[in-house]
Write an enzyme that holds these catalytic residues in place. Structure first.
Site, mmCIF file in Angstrom:
data_model
loop_
_atom_site.group_PDB
_atom_site.id
_atom_site.type_symbol
_atom_site.label_atom_id
_atom_site.label_comp_id
_atom_site.label_asym_id
_atom_site.label_seq_id
_atom_site.Cartn_x
_atom_site.Cartn_y
_atom_site.Cartn_z
ATOM 1 N N ASN A 42 -20.377 29.956 -5.449
ATOM 2 C CA ASN A 42 -19.938 29.901 -4.024
ATOM 3 C C ASN A 42 -18.387 30.207 -4.080
ATOM 4 O O ASN A 42 -17.941 29.778 -4.978
ATOM 5 C CB ASN A 42 -20.016 28.571 -3.236
ATOM 6 C CG ASN A 42 -19.721 27.333 -3.862
ATOM 7 O OD1 ASN A 42 -19.779 27.219 -5.111
ATOM 8 N ND2 ASN A 42 -19.312 26.273 -3.241
ATOM 9 N N GLU A 44 -15.044 30.329 -1.564
ATOM 10 C CA GLU A 44 -14.736 29.718 -0.593
ATOM 11 C C GLU A 44 -13.467 30.324 -0.049
ATOM 12 O O GLU A 44 -12.853 31.165 -0.905
ATOM 13 C CB GLU A 44 -14.541 28.182 -0.410
ATOM 14 C CG GLU A 44 -15.717 27.469 -0.755
ATOM 15 C CD GLU A 44 -15.510 26.091 -0.680
ATOM 16 O OE1 GLU A 44 -14.557 25.473 -0.603
ATOM 17 O OE2 GLU A 44 -16.744 25.285 -0.355
ATOM 18 N N CYS A 53 -21.796 31.750 -0.098
ATOM 19 C CA CYS A 53 -22.579 30.689 -0.894
ATOM 20 C C CYS A 53 -23.282 31.325 -2.293
ATOM 21 O O CYS A 53 -23.205 32.596 -2.469
ATOM 22 C CB CYS A 53 -24.014 30.569 -0.127
ATOM 23 S SG CYS A 53 -23.770 29.511 1.441
ATOM 24 N N GLU A 55 -25.988 31.511 -3.581
ATOM 25 C CA GLU A 55 -27.352 32.204 -3.514
ATOM 26 C C GLU A 55 -26.986 33.714 -2.962
ATOM 27 O O GLU A 55 -27.446 34.479 -3.859
ATOM 28 C CB GLU A 55 -28.206 31.628 -2.509
ATOM 29 C CG GLU A 55 -28.757 30.120 -2.918
ATOM 30 C CD GLU A 55 -27.801 29.041 -2.158
ATOM 31 O OE1 GLU A 55 -26.615 29.104 -2.121
ATOM 32 O OE2 GLU A 55 -28.492 28.119 -1.873
ATOM 33 N N CYS A 85 -28.904 27.222 2.829
ATOM 34 C CA CYS A 85 -28.489 27.564 4.114
ATOM 35 C C CYS A 85 -29.319 28.543 4.959
ATOM 36 O O CYS A 85 -30.093 29.443 4.287
ATOM 37 C CB CYS A 85 -27.004 27.837 4.365
ATOM 38 S SG CYS A 85 -26.611 29.279 4.136
ATOM 39 N N CYS A 88 -28.630 31.942 3.884
ATOM 40 C CA CYS A 88 -29.149 32.415 2.478
ATOM 41 C C CYS A 88 -30.694 32.653 2.555
ATOM 42 O O CYS A 88 -31.150 33.668 1.716
ATOM 43 C CB CYS A 88 -28.667 31.328 1.285
ATOM 44 S SG CYS A 88 -26.984 31.494 1.054
HETATM 45 N N1 THU Z 1 -23.156 26.195 -0.590
HETATM 46 C C1 THU Z 1 -23.711 26.883 -1.429
HETATM 47 O O1 THU Z 1 -23.042 27.692 -2.026
HETATM 48 N N2 THU Z 1 -25.176 27.029 -1.475
HETATM 49 C C2 THU Z 1 -25.873 26.033 -0.967
HETATM 50 O O2 THU Z 1 -26.972 26.014 -1.163
HETATM 51 C C3 THU Z 1 -25.461 24.945 -0.095
HETATM 52 C C4 THU Z 1 -23.870 25.190 0.069
HETATM 53 C C5 THU Z 1 -21.624 26.034 -0.606
HETATM 54 C C6 THU Z 1 -21.063 26.587 0.671
HETATM 55 C C7 THU Z 1 -19.631 26.021 0.701
HETATM 56 O O3 THU Z 1 -18.748 26.725 -0.175
HETATM 57 C C8 THU Z 1 -20.002 24.657 0.106
HETATM 58 O O4 THU Z 1 -21.080 24.642 -0.545
HETATM 59 C C9 THU Z 1 -20.177 23.566 1.050
HETATM 60 O O5 THU Z 1 -20.932 23.881 2.103
#
Ligand code: THU
Length: 126
Positions: A42, A44, A53, A55, A85, A88
């Site tokens: 991920n 941000e 994300c 995935e 999410c 994804c």
């Molecule tokens: N996130 C993912 O990368 N994958 C998931 O399956 C759940 C959430 C990330 C997005 C964000 O950077 C952080 O987790 C919190 O939501």
């Protein structure tokens, strides 16, 4: 490839997560039809909605190498079970069958396996 091998790989990748806002670190490894792994974390952003994300990072990295068929994905976070999410799930649906295997892994709890079709019933498709 076994889920255990993929879990080891995802655990080694998670330090690359860029998650200074949520502090929720995630790594994903997706296995393509030829048995090669593609990695994502991920990423941000201070404009929170720009966050990507793990995935989707993994899927997009794979597509950029010319790969569009996949067998399974392992998603790991040390900060709680990273169940994919909705966005994804829809992106996975673009490239994967309904029986595509999704393994969600965290620390101190057993891994959980899902099938994409169960996580995204009645999926939109053109
Ligand atoms: N996130 C993912 O990368 N994958 C998931 O399956 C759940 C959430 C990330 C997005 C964000 O950077 C952080 O987790 C919190 O939501």
């Amino acid at each position: 490839m076994t889920s255990d091998e993929m879990i080891r790989e995802a655990k080694s990748l998670v330090t690359r997560s860029y998650s200074p806002y949520s502090h929720f670190r995630v790594a994903a490894v997706i296995e393509d039809i030829d048995g090669h792994l593609h990695a994502g974390v991920n990423v941000e952003n201070s404009s929170y909605g720009m966050t990507m994300c793990a995935e989707r990072s993994a899927v997009f990295a794979a597509v950029a190498t010319g790969v569009k068929e996949f067998k399974q994905i392992v998603i790991y976070s040390p900060d709680g079970p990273p169940v994919p999410c909705g966005a994804c799930r829809q992106v996975l649906w673009e490239f994967c069958d309904k029986d595509f295997k999704i393994t969600v892994v965290s620390d101190g709890v057993p891994p959980r396996d899902f099938q994409l079709g169960n996580l995204l019933p009645e999926a939109f498709q053109l």
